[in-house]
Design a protein around this motif. Structure first.
Motif, PDB file in Angstrom:
ATOM      1  N   PRO A 224       1.113  -1.049  -0.470  1.00 14.99           N
ATOM      2  CA  PRO A 224       0.119   0.171  -0.088  1.00 14.99           C
ATOM      3  C   PRO A 224       0.743   0.971  -0.605  1.00 14.99           C
ATOM      4  CG  PRO A 224      -0.759  -1.367   1.698  1.00 14.99           C
ATOM      5  CD  PRO A 224       0.386  -2.149   0.948  1.00 14.99           C
ATOM      6  N   VAL A 225       2.045   1.221   0.743  1.00 11.96           N
ATOM      7  CA  VAL A 225       3.252   1.943   0.756  1.00 11.96           C
ATOM      8  C   VAL A 225       3.249   2.980  -0.306  1.00 11.96           C
ATOM      9  CG1 VAL A 225       5.080   3.377   1.634  1.00 11.96           C
ATOM     10  CG2 VAL A 225       3.618   2.066   3.185  1.00 11.96           C
ATOM     11  N   TRP A 226       3.346   2.198  -1.731  1.00 10.91           N
ATOM     12  CA  TRP A 226       4.342   2.211  -2.898  1.00 10.91           C
ATOM     13  C   TRP A 226       3.147   2.127  -3.755  1.00 10.91           C
ATOM     14  CZ3 TRP A 226       8.316   2.584  -5.564  1.00 10.91           C
ATOM     15  CH2 TRP A 226       8.378   2.447  -6.990  1.00 10.91           C
ATOM     16  N   ILE A 227       2.070   1.615  -3.512  1.00 10.43           N
ATOM     17  CA  ILE A 227       0.649   2.553  -4.242  1.00 10.43           C
ATOM     18  C   ILE A 227       0.708   3.220  -3.644  1.00 10.43           C
ATOM     19  CG2 ILE A 227      -1.828   1.703  -4.631  1.00 10.43           C
ATOM     20  CD1 ILE A 227      -1.099  -1.070  -4.265  1.00 10.43           C
ATOM     21  N   ALA A 228       0.307   4.068  -2.789  1.00  6.79           N
ATOM     22  CA  ALA A 228       0.151   5.461  -2.495  1.00  6.79           C
ATOM     23  C   ALA A 228       1.074   6.243  -2.725  1.00  6.79           C
ATOM     24  CB  ALA A 228       0.186   5.939  -0.955  1.00  6.79           C
ATOM     25  N   ARG A 229       2.613   6.527  -3.151  1.00  7.80           N
ATOM     26  CA  ARG A 229       3.755   6.236  -3.793  1.00  7.80           C
ATOM     27  C   ARG A 229       3.439   6.979  -4.718  1.00  7.80           C
ATOM     28  NH1 ARG A 229       9.353   7.988  -2.068  1.00  7.80           N
ATOM     29  NH2 ARG A 229      10.001   8.235  -4.087  1.00  7.80           N
ATOM     30  N   GLN A 230       2.626   5.856  -5.923  1.00  2.00           N
ATOM     31  CA  GLN A 230       3.173   5.964  -6.686  1.00  2.00           C
ATOM     32  C   GLN A 230       1.211   6.745  -7.724  1.00  2.00           C
ATOM     33  OE1 GLN A 230       5.968   5.428  -8.922  1.00  2.00           O
ATOM     34  NE2 GLN A 230       6.323   4.740  -7.494  1.00  2.00           N
ATOM     35  N   MET A 231      -0.203   6.481  -6.322  1.00  2.83           N
ATOM     36  CA  MET A 231      -1.221   7.381  -7.303  1.00  2.83           C
ATOM     37  C   MET A 231      -0.299   9.123  -6.261  1.00  2.83           C
ATOM     38  SD  MET A 231      -2.500   5.222  -8.138  1.00  2.83           S
ATOM     39  CE  MET A 231      -4.352   6.123  -8.457  1.00  2.83           C
ATOM     40  N   GLY A 232       0.086   8.924  -5.007  1.00  4.58           N
ATOM     41  CA  GLY A 232       0.784  10.744  -5.659  1.00  4.58           C
ATOM     42  C   GLY A 232       1.294  11.260  -6.653  1.00  4.58           C
ATOM     43  N   LYS A 233       1.753  10.884  -6.964  1.00  9.91           N
ATOM     44  CA  LYS A 233       3.184  11.641  -8.658  1.00  9.91           C
ATOM     45  C   LYS A 233       1.478  11.699  -9.846  1.00  9.91           C
ATOM     46  CE  LYS A 233       6.984   8.179  -8.093  1.00  9.91           C
ATOM     47  NZ  LYS A 233       7.534   9.972  -7.452  1.00  9.91           N
ATOM     48  N   VAL A 234       0.566  10.597  -9.694  1.00 13.94           N
ATOM     49  CA  VAL A 234      -0.580  10.393 -10.321  1.00 13.94           C
ATOM     50  C   VAL A 234      -1.403  12.033 -10.439  1.00 13.94           C
ATOM     51  CG1 VAL A 234      -2.764   9.857 -11.722  1.00 13.94           C
ATOM     52  CG2 VAL A 234      -0.632   8.688 -10.658  1.00 13.94           C
ATOM     53  N   HIS A 235      -1.421  12.459  -8.790  1.00 15.86           N
ATOM     54  CA  HIS A 235      -2.439  13.007  -8.774  1.00 15.86           C
ATOM     55  C   HIS A 235      -2.204  14.236  -8.925  1.00 15.86           C
ATOM     56  CE1 HIS A 235      -6.107  10.827  -8.054  1.00 15.86           C
ATOM     57  NE2 HIS A 235      -5.556  10.097  -7.456  1.00 15.86           N
ATOM     58  N   ALA A 236       0.193  14.974  -8.210  1.00 13.37           N
ATOM     59  CA  ALA A 236       0.263  15.915  -8.396  1.00 13.37           C
ATOM     60  C   ALA A 236       0.685  16.299  -9.959  1.00 13.37           C
ATOM     61  CB  ALA A 236       1.794  15.588  -7.472  1.00 13.37           C
ATOM     62  N   GLY A 237       0.746  15.263 -10.729  1.00 18.03           N
ATOM     63  CA  GLY A 237       1.075  15.346 -12.209  1.00 18.03           C
ATOM     64  C   GLY A 237      -0.532  16.050 -12.887  1.00 18.03           C
ATOM     65  N   LEU A 238      -1.165  15.256 -12.704  1.00 17.84           N
ATOM     66  CA  LEU A 238      -2.495  15.624 -12.893  1.00 17.84           C
ATOM     67  C   LEU A 238      -2.907  17.261 -12.710  1.00 17.84           C
ATOM     68  CD1 LEU A 238      -5.149  12.878 -12.184  1.00 17.84           C
ATOM     69  CD2 LEU A 238      -4.411  13.690 -14.875  1.00 17.84           C
ATOM     70  N   LYS A 239      -2.372  17.841 -11.138  1.00 16.18           N
ATOM     71  CA  LYS A 239      -2.773  19.562 -10.915  1.00 16.18           C
ATOM     72  C   LYS A 239      -1.645  19.749 -11.350  1.00 16.18           C
ATOM     73  CE  LYS A 239      -2.432  22.043  -6.959  1.00 16.18           C
ATOM     74  NZ  LYS A 239      -2.358  23.679  -8.120  1.00 16.18           N
ATOM     75  N   GLN A 240      -0.539  19.681 -12.098  1.00 14.28           N
ATOM     76  CA  GLN A 240       0.611  20.210 -12.400  1.00 14.28           C
ATOM     77  C   GLN A 240       0.076  20.760 -14.092  1.00 14.28           C
ATOM     78  OE1 GLN A 240       4.198  21.148 -11.091  1.00 14.28           O
ATOM     79  NE2 GLN A 240       3.506  22.914 -12.576  1.00 14.28           N
ATOM     80  N   LEU A 241      -0.416  19.491 -14.995  1.00 10.94           N
ATOM     81  CA  LEU A 241      -0.450  19.664 -16.564  1.00 10.94           C
ATOM     82  C   LEU A 241      -1.863  20.638 -16.220  1.00 10.94           C
ATOM     83  CD1 LEU A 241      -0.687  16.037 -17.292  1.00 10.94           C
ATOM     84  CD2 LEU A 241       0.616  18.012 -18.519  1.00 10.94           C
ATOM     85  N   ALA A 242      -3.043  20.528 -15.386  1.00 10.78           N
ATOM     86  CA  ALA A 242      -3.961  21.591 -15.068  1.00 10.78           C
ATOM     87  C   ALA A 242      -3.798  22.913 -15.188  1.00 10.78           C
ATOM     88  CB  ALA A 242      -4.816  21.142 -14.591  1.00 10.78           C
ATOM     89  N   ASP A 243      -3.158  23.286 -14.392  1.00 15.72           N
ATOM     90  CA  ASP A 243      -2.381  24.698 -13.484  1.00 15.72           C
ATOM     91  C   ASP A 243      -1.920  24.988 -15.195  1.00 15.72           C
ATOM     92  OD1 ASP A 243      -3.356  24.286 -10.899  1.00 15.72           O
ATOM     93  OD2 ASP A 243      -0.830  23.978 -10.254  1.00 15.72           O
ATOM     94  N   ASP A 244      -0.767  24.269 -15.427  1.00 12.55           N
ATOM     95  CA  ASP A 244       0.043  25.296 -16.744  1.00 12.55           C
ATOM     96  C   ASP A 244      -1.230  24.826 -17.898  1.00 12.55           C
ATOM     97  OD1 ASP A 244       2.684  24.617 -14.983  1.00 12.55           O
ATOM     98  OD2 ASP A 244       3.243  22.456 -15.921  1.00 12.55           O
ATOM     99  N   LEU A 245      -1.996  24.000 -17.756  1.00 15.82           N
ATOM    100  CA  LEU A 245      -2.599  24.520 -18.811  1.00 15.82           C
ATOM    101  C   LEU A 245      -3.495  26.003 -18.731  1.00 15.82           C
ATOM    102  CD1 LEU A 245      -3.868  23.392 -21.509  1.00 15.82           C
ATOM    103  CD2 LEU A 245      -5.503  22.373 -20.111  1.00 15.82           C
ATOM    104  N   GLY A 246      -4.321  26.256 -17.542  1.00 12.82           N
ATOM    105  CA  GLY A 246      -5.029  27.598 -17.856  1.00 12.82           C
ATOM    106  C   GLY A 246      -6.193  27.378 -18.675  1.00 12.82           C
ATOM    107  N   GLU A 247      -5.943  28.446 -18.707  1.00 12.95           N
ATOM    108  CA  GLU A 247      -6.936  28.480 -20.034  1.00 12.95           C
ATOM    109  C   GLU A 247      -6.547  28.417 -21.524  1.00 12.95           C
ATOM    110  OE1 GLU A 247     -10.455  28.092 -18.771  1.00 12.95           O
ATOM    111  OE2 GLU A 247      -9.181  28.527 -16.882  1.00 12.95           O
TER     112      GLU A 247
END
Ligand code: GSF
Length: 202
Positions: free
Chosen positions: A121-144
């Motif tokens: 579960p620790v490994w899964i959580a670590r990787q899922m953290g990257k997925v969610h942080a990456g999505l947020k970064q992409l959305a922030d960078d895309l903006g409008e």
């Protein structure tokens, strides 16, 4: 050129979309790299798809290398800027989208290849953290902006679109459409392109 790949792989999809956008011909060879009798090792030492078999017998591998090469073959639908910050920015979008995929693929492999008691579960959580942080970064960078790099459709959009499509395919519980309306808007626009319509993961 012969492209070795699968219908589910988002990295292979990225290459197929680029082939379509560049209007280049190729033969698609299906390979199940997870099958016991896979022969992918004869083509690619890393045993991964996509691999591009060239007419002279040599092989290009890793989707990022392949798409960069394809973009040099014809000026039709230029997808990567020639140089400078614009070029590295598009490549960075691609690296981030691929990085989200890499993390999500690791989670999927952990959950599908390992018996439940051996999963971490620790490994899964670590990787899922990257997925969610990456999505947020992409959305922030895309903006409008209409596209990742601004007004122009580039490889950045293709990489992000293939990543989002694969997340919907394998992780429907990640509600990125609801969390990031701008990613949804971009994805809907990309999904209308024949290159995306013809390569929906299956
Ligand atoms: C990743 C390719 C990859 O992991 C690229 O081409 O961009 N950085 C590379 N491909 C997977 C299939 S998938 O998850 O889409 C693969 O072939 N895995 C086989 C293995 O043994 O890891």
């Amino acid at each position: 050129m012969k492209l070795i790949g699968s219908l589910a792989s988002p990295y292979v999809r990225k290459v197929r979309v680029v082939f379509a956008e560049k209007k280049l011909d190729y033969t698609f060879i299906l390979e199940d790299v997870w099958a016991a009798n896979t022969t992918i090792g004869q083509t690619s030492a890393l045993g991964k798809v996509p691999a591009l078999l060239m007419d002279d017998g040599s092989v290009l591998f890793d989707s990022r290398v392949i798409v960069e090469y394809l973009d040099t073959l014809t000026p039709v639908g230029k997808l990567i800027p020639a140089g400078g910050r614009e070029r590295s920015s598009v490549k960075c979008w691609e690296a981030l989208a691929d990085g989200v995929l890499d993390a999500a693929v690791l989670v999927r492999l952990e959950k599908t290849l390992r018996p439940e008691q051996q999963q971490s579960p620790v490994w899964i959580a670590r990787q899922m953290g990257k997925v969610h942080a990456g999505l947020k970064q992409l959305a922030d960078d895309l903006g409008e902006k209409p596209f990742c790099a601004g007004n122009q459709y580039t490889l950045a959009d293709i990489a992000v679109g293939c990543m989002l499509g694969w997340l919907s395919f394998r992780f429907p519980e990640i509600d990125w459409r609801e969390d990031y309306h701008n990613l949804r808007r971009l994805f809907e626009k990309l999904s209308e392109r024949p290159s995306f319509k013809d390569t929906v993961p299956q």
